[in-house]
Scaffold this active site. Structure first.
Site, PDB file in Angstrom:
ATOM      1  N   SER A 158      44.976  52.247  42.737  1.00  0.00           N
ATOM      2  CA  SER A 158      43.628  52.614  43.177  1.00  0.00           C
ATOM      3  C   SER A 158      43.120  51.717  44.300  1.00  0.00           C
ATOM      4  O   SER A 158      42.133  52.053  44.956  1.00  0.00           O
ATOM      5  CB  SER A 158      42.643  52.563  42.002  1.00  0.00           C
ATOM      6  OG  SER A 158      42.403  51.231  41.594  1.00  0.00           O
ATOM      7  N   LYS A 196      38.468  46.208  41.198  1.00  0.00           N
ATOM      8  CA  LYS A 196      37.772  47.148  42.079  1.00  0.00           C
ATOM      9  C   LYS A 196      36.875  46.371  43.052  1.00  0.00           C
ATOM     10  O   LYS A 196      36.575  45.192  42.855  1.00  0.00           O
ATOM     11  CB  LYS A 196      36.892  48.104  41.262  1.00  0.00           C
ATOM     12  CG  LYS A 196      37.664  49.089  40.402  1.00  0.00           C
ATOM     13  CD  LYS A 196      38.398  50.128  41.218  1.00  0.00           C
ATOM     14  CE  LYS A 196      39.060  51.184  40.340  1.00  0.00           C
ATOM     15  NZ  LYS A 196      40.178  50.639  39.560  1.00  0.00           N
TER      16      LYS A 196
END
Length: 237
Positions: A158, A196
């Site tokens: 991701s 993230k």
């Protein structure tokens, strides 16, 4: 290999289906695992589906089928839950260390410093990243800043557009706050961790992927704890 919470949920679903013939509701799963919200159950279910342990059946209520169970040795493990990371620490590039629940880090030679690897971090579907010290890794001192450091192995893609690939090892500086745009280790609802980019807007916190195939996730301020900030990356070819 399943995380402790994933194993607990899988065995709970299996036992309920053996006893009653139907899987438990999400509320029952949440209560059984002592989670604060059903969103944690959704993430655990998704992880079990992706790992091939359960299957969702379309167009049916409580449509879950257990496909397989963990191996007996894995199912029997009962490691205590640990909240937050507990790494050994390195202070800057000086090679000084102190022991926090794991063997102390040390200078390997004049060019590298040893820091502890504390398991895996998800760059994709969040996983339980609170794991024990597995081994040490040699790190160039130039990658380190002042403060406490530990390493995590990256699982998922991701963050690929930020140059972080599946299988990389990220170097994390231990901290509980970060600036907008920092790439952080975020602990979601005290249970699952992910790597993230942090975005703050008003009272909300966004965890932003660096891959268009992954959606940005929005949380309230009490749902996310910052565990550390990315300061370096090691890749083996």
């Amino acid at each position: 290999m399943l995380t402790q919470k994933q194993k607990e949920l899988l065995l709970f679903i299996h036992e309920r289906m053996q006893d009653e013939g139907v899987p438990p509701s999400f509320d029952e799963m949440k209560d059984a695992l002592d989670l604060k919200s059903k969103s944690g159950i959704h993430r655990l279910i998704t992880a079990l589906v992706e790992r091939g342990f359960i299957r969702r059946l379309p167009h049916r209520a409580r449509a879950i089928e257990v496909i397989k169970l963990p191996e007996s040795s894995e199912a029997a493990s009962g490691a205590p839950k640990r909240m937050g990371f507990q790494p050994s620490v390195i202070e800057g590039s000086r090679g000084k260390s102190r022991n926090i629940d794991v063997p102390p880090s040390h200078v390997i030679d004049s060019r590298t410093v040893s820091i502890p690897v504390m398991g895996r971090i998800a760059a994709g579907v969040p996983i339980s990243a609170i794991q024990s010290h597995s081994h040490d890794i040699a790190c160039p001192p130039d990658l380190l800043t002042n403060g406490e450091h530990f390493a995590l192995e990256v699982k998922g893609d991701s963050m690929i557009e930020a140059g972080i690939h599946d299988g990389d090892t990220v170097i994390i500086r231990r901290c509980d706050s970060a600036e907008n745009g920092d790439i952080v280790v975020a602990l979601v609802e005290k249970e699952e961790a992910t790597l993230k980019r942090l975005r703050k807007k008003g009272s909300t916190i966004a965890l932003e992927a660096a891959n268009p195939e992954f959606k940005t996730r929005i949380f309230g301020p009490d749902q996310v704890d910052i565990q550390g900030r990315l300061v370096g990356l090691i890749r083996r070819y």
